[in-house]
Scaffold this motif. Structure first.
Motif, PDB file in Angstrom:
ATOM      1  N   TYR A 156     -17.529 -40.626 -34.602  1.00 23.56           N
ATOM      2  CA  TYR A 156     -17.477 -42.084 -34.695  1.00 23.56           C
ATOM      3  C   TYR A 156     -17.922 -42.534 -36.086  1.00 23.56           C
ATOM      4  CZ  TYR A 156     -19.005 -46.929 -33.988  1.00 23.56           C
ATOM      5  OH  TYR A 156     -19.199 -48.273 -34.102  1.00 23.56           O
ATOM      6  N   ALA A 157     -17.153 -43.430 -36.675  1.00 21.27           N
ATOM      7  CA  ALA A 157     -17.452 -43.880 -38.037  1.00 21.27           C
ATOM      8  C   ALA A 157     -17.343 -45.393 -38.154  1.00 21.27           C
ATOM      9  CB  ALA A 157     -16.512 -43.205 -39.032  1.00 21.27           C
ATOM     10  N   GLY A 158     -17.872 -46.089 -37.141  1.00 22.36           N
ATOM     11  CA  GLY A 158     -17.923 -47.544 -37.221  1.00 22.36           C
ATOM     12  C   GLY A 158     -16.760 -48.283 -36.598  1.00 22.36           C
ATOM     13  N   GLU A 159     -15.898 -47.563 -35.837  1.00 19.35           N
ATOM     14  CA  GLU A 159     -14.754 -48.242 -35.203  1.00 19.35           C
ATOM     15  C   GLU A 159     -15.189 -48.955 -33.919  1.00 19.35           C
ATOM     16  OE1 GLU A 159     -13.395 -44.082 -36.653  1.00 19.35           O
ATOM     17  OE2 GLU A 159     -15.096 -44.965 -35.634  1.00 19.35           O
ATOM     18  N   ALA A 160     -16.183 -49.837 -34.060  1.00 19.39           N
ATOM     19  CA  ALA A 160     -16.822 -50.440 -32.886  1.00 19.39           C
ATOM     20  C   ALA A 160     -15.839 -51.220 -32.020  1.00 19.39           C
ATOM     21  CB  ALA A 160     -17.967 -51.345 -33.329  1.00 19.39           C
ATOM     22  N   GLU A 161     -14.987 -52.010 -32.628  1.00 19.35           N
ATOM     23  CA  GLU A 161     -14.062 -52.842 -31.856  1.00 19.35           C
ATOM     24  C   GLU A 161     -13.087 -51.990 -31.053  1.00 19.35           C
ATOM     25  OE1 GLU A 161     -10.756 -56.400 -32.599  1.00 19.35           O
ATOM     26  OE2 GLU A 161     -12.223 -55.905 -34.156  1.00 19.35           O
ATOM     27  N   GLU A 162     -12.526 -50.963 -31.666  1.00 20.83           N
ATOM     28  CA  GLU A 162     -11.575 -50.102 -30.968  1.00 20.83           C
ATOM     29  C   GLU A 162     -12.258 -49.296 -29.868  1.00 20.83           C
ATOM     30  OE1 GLU A 162     -10.371 -48.396 -34.793  1.00 20.83           O
ATOM     31  OE2 GLU A 162      -8.305 -48.670 -34.106  1.00 20.83           O
ATOM     32  N   LEU A 163     -13.462 -48.806 -30.156  1.00 21.26           N
ATOM     33  CA  LEU A 163     -14.195 -48.016 -29.166  1.00 21.26           C
ATOM     34  C   LEU A 163     -14.599 -48.876 -27.977  1.00 21.26           C
ATOM     35  CD1 LEU A 163     -15.489 -45.370 -28.316  1.00 21.26           C
ATOM     36  CD2 LEU A 163     -17.483 -45.968 -29.701  1.00 21.26           C
TER      37      LEU A 163
END
Length: 281
Positions: A156-163
């Motif tokens: 995970y590298a900050g794709e908060a919205e997609e996750l």
């Protein structure tokens, strides 16, 4: 025989942790998971133990309760040395848990025990009712054989919205506080399976003792049935092999349709764990 009961918060001291581990020495490893041994002495862990010593300073039973995701929700279990169960020590330890939970203003609780007939009678005597059951599954690590070229598994590298969207669609919004906890806990690794840079599946991995735990595992509903789940689980087993771990573990509710996916991915059933809730007054 004189007994003394006390409540100690996590992380507990080295001697108490050693005594607790020694008491469980002959208990199968799978049965110990409900007692959260990895959290007893871990920095930052939230929880407590109710411990029972004899007047000769012999630990003969304890209960352990953990706030797993920092939401004031505790899961607890207990163990009493077989030679001392006639003393109703289990009931005393459970009462200690109730007292400690009240002190900590717990918002909810679940008691967890490996499925055994005598446990049901014990829990019902305490005023608990069955809530749900989970199956603990295990698989052996695998040597790496690589992934198909069109997919990648990346941290995970900050794709908060997609996750967030992926997990909310795979479960519901109740998963979001757990996701937040997983993002904040440095011991938990969030991984994404991507195709064309788009996340199709996710898993949060946690290493405990000699096992790699797979949690918060989800495949986007639009991508289910295409083999991505099996591919991701295979990758998890290969990661465990690279890290010289002995097994990969996950648990799933008995009514979950994904159970057959796990079994087709090489996971076998170890045991069933029953979760209990206190009856409302």
């Amino acid at each position: 025989m004189d007994l003394s009961l006390s409540i100690v918060s996590f992380p507990i001291d080295e001697q108490t942790g050693s005594d607790m581990a020694q008491l469980l020495e002959h208990l199968p490893a799978e049965h110990r998971t409900v007692l959260h041994p990895s959290l007893w002495r871990a920095d930052g862990s939230r929880g407590f133990a109710v411990i029972a010593y004899t007047d000769k300073e012999e630990l003969i039973g304890f209960a352990a309760a953990a706030d797993m995701v920092g939401l004031h929700h505790y899961e607890w279990s207990l163990f009493v040395h077989p030679d001392y169960r006639r003393l109703s020590l289990g009931t005393a330890l459970a009462d200690g848990v109730v007292h400690a939970l009240a002190q900590r203003q717990a918002e909810s609780e679940l008691a967890a025990f490996v499925d055994e007939t005598d446990i049901a009678a014990f829990m019902e005597s305490l005023g608990f009712r069955p809530d749900f059951r989970e199956i603990l599954l295990a698989a052996d690590p695998l040597p790496s054989s690589g992934l198909p070229q069109e997919v990648q598994v990346v941290p995970y590298a900050g794709e908060a919205e997609e996750l967030t969207e992926l997990l909310a669609k795979a479960f519901d919004d109740s998963i979001l506080p757990i996701l937040e906890h997983n993002m904040e806990d440095p011991e938990r690794e969030i991984w994404l399976l991507k195709k064309d840079r788009k996340p199709l599946a996710t898993a949060t991995l946690l290493t405990e003792e000699d096992a790699l735990w797979v949690t918060a595992f989800a495949v986007h509903p639009d991508q289910q049935g295409k083999g991505y789940g099996k591919l991701f689980l295979k990758w998890c087993r290969e990661l465990a092999f690279k890290r010289n771990l002995e097994k990969v573990l996950l648990d799933v509710e008995t009514e979950n349709d994904a159970l057959h996916v796990y079994e087709k991915s090489g996971f076998h059933r170890l045991q069933t764990i029953s979760y209990w809730k206190r009856e409302l007054a």
